[in-house]
Design an enzyme around this catalytic site. Structure first.
Site, short mmCIF file in Angstrom:
data_model
loop_
_atom_site.label_atom_id
_atom_site.label_comp_id
_atom_site.label_asym_id
_atom_site.label_seq_id
_atom_site.Cartn_x
_atom_site.Cartn_y
_atom_site.Cartn_z
N GLU A 127 37.72 44.40 33.53
CA GLU A 127 36.38 44.73 33.03
C GLU A 127 35.43 45.03 34.19
O GLU A 127 34.42 45.70 33.99
CB GLU A 127 35.76 43.56 32.23
CG GLU A 127 36.40 43.31 30.89
CD GLU A 127 37.53 42.28 30.97
OE1 GLU A 127 38.20 42.19 32.03
OE2 GLU A 127 37.75 41.60 29.96
N ASP B 21 35.29 36.96 40.43
CA ASP B 21 35.57 37.23 39.01
C ASP B 21 36.18 38.63 38.86
O ASP B 21 35.78 39.39 37.97
CB ASP B 21 34.29 37.07 38.18
CG ASP B 21 34.58 36.90 36.68
OD1 ASP B 21 35.73 36.56 36.31
OD2 ASP B 21 33.66 37.12 35.88
#
Ligand code: ADE
Length: 314
Positions: A163, A159
């Site tokens: 962020e 992932d």
């Protein structure tokens, strides 16, 4: 109740019976050893707080996870995976957030991590619109170097996105959030249901639920595009429409996008995971060395990547 290496089990009855399986993770550390400060980040099941280790005055980021949420939402395997991947990555790389200690009390799990004072790369891209080409190049190189290390330890992030790319005091990259990480060769129930973030998810994950090291290279291609262009490579009005674009490899470059960066993005955003630049086994013609040797990285000094100053972001 501070002894822990196995959050699922009740604490051992006494100190003398408890053993730390990993000497580098001192099992006797507890929340009382820290002075907790402001909230640095919040997730669905956790928060990250600034914390000062009283004995050394060293500051850390402590991820605090409420056990009741983990149990209620069946996320205990996520927390375990995060710890396992971080432990496996060890003390090893400047581009990866290091786990210093773990402990727990009756209500929470605590992961004591490297503090990255300059927050998320996503925030910088949002504020600045996009990053300078020189900064994008150095950040892409730092991600490549960290991925090379991570993959050599058998860990896939799964992932990667701005962020999860934090910036330290010197504005260097530190990869974080291994809750979605996978240790290669481990049986992992989460694999079947895992879907990453729409804008960075690879076509093979969408089509076959397969992930490999090469899925992290796809995400790298998406991140490089975004740092330079200031927008996502793949973006639809809904996640579903974004996925359609990913599966069809439907993206275009804005005018003026650097030609060498464009070539690199095109060699990373390749449908067949095995053909992505860097996806080959070490020593093969398409290995991480080949990725490092791409012309976009010609000016990068790999040997001093983590001590040279980062170019201005804008
Ligand atoms: N937010 C989430 N993790 C963090 C960390 N390690 N340092 C600073 N801020 C964070």
């Amino acid at each position: 109740a501070a002894d822990d290496d196995e959050p699922k089990r009740p604490p051992p009855p006494s100190r003398t019976q408890s053993k730390s399986r990993n000497n580098s993770l001192n099992a006797r550390t507890s929340p009382d050893d820290f002075e907790f400060g402001r909230v640095l980040g919040e997730g669905s099941y956790s928060e990250v707080r600034l914390a000062k280790h009283r004995a050394t005055q060293q500051e850390y980021a402590v991820k605090i996870i409420e056990k009741v949420h983990l149990v209620r939402h069946e996320k205990m395997p996520v927390a375990m995976a995060e710890k396992n991947t971080l432990v496996r990555l060890g003390t090893g790389h400047p581009g990866i957030v290091r786990l210093h200690w773990t402990f727990q009390d009756d209500w929470r799990l605590y992961f004591v991590l490297d503090l990255a004072r300059n927050g998320e790369l996503q925030t910088r891209i949002s504020r600045l619109g996009s990053l300078s080409l020189d900064c994008s190049r150095v950040y892409a190189a730092q991600i490549v170097d960290a991925l090379d290390y991570m993959h050599s330890k058998g860990v896939i992030h799964r992932d990667l996105k701005p962020e999860n790319l934090l910036l330290d005091d010197a504005f260097r990259i530190k990869i974080t959030d291994f809750g979605t990480g996978k240790v290669l060769g481990s049986a992992d129930e989460r694999t079947k249901t895992f879907v990453g973030t729409a804008q960075y998810v690879s076509p093979e994950l969408l089509e076959d639920g397969e992930t490999s090291k090469s899925s992290d290279l796809w995400a790298l291609g998406c991140i490089l595009y975004q740092m330079i262009a200031g927008r996502f490579a793949f973006q639809g009005l809904t996640d579903y429409l974004t996925w359609q674009k990913v599966k069809r490899l439907e993206y275009t470059f804005p005018d003026g996008f650097d030609e060498q960066a464009k070539d690199l993005v095109q060699r990373l955003l390749v449908r067949n995971p095995a053909e992505r630049l860097g996806a080959g086994l070490p020593g093969s013609p398409n290995d991480m060395q080949a990725l490092r040797a791409h012309t976009f990285f010609a000016s990068i000094k790999w040997g001093t990547l983590w001590s040279d100053p980062v170019p201005p972001l804008e």
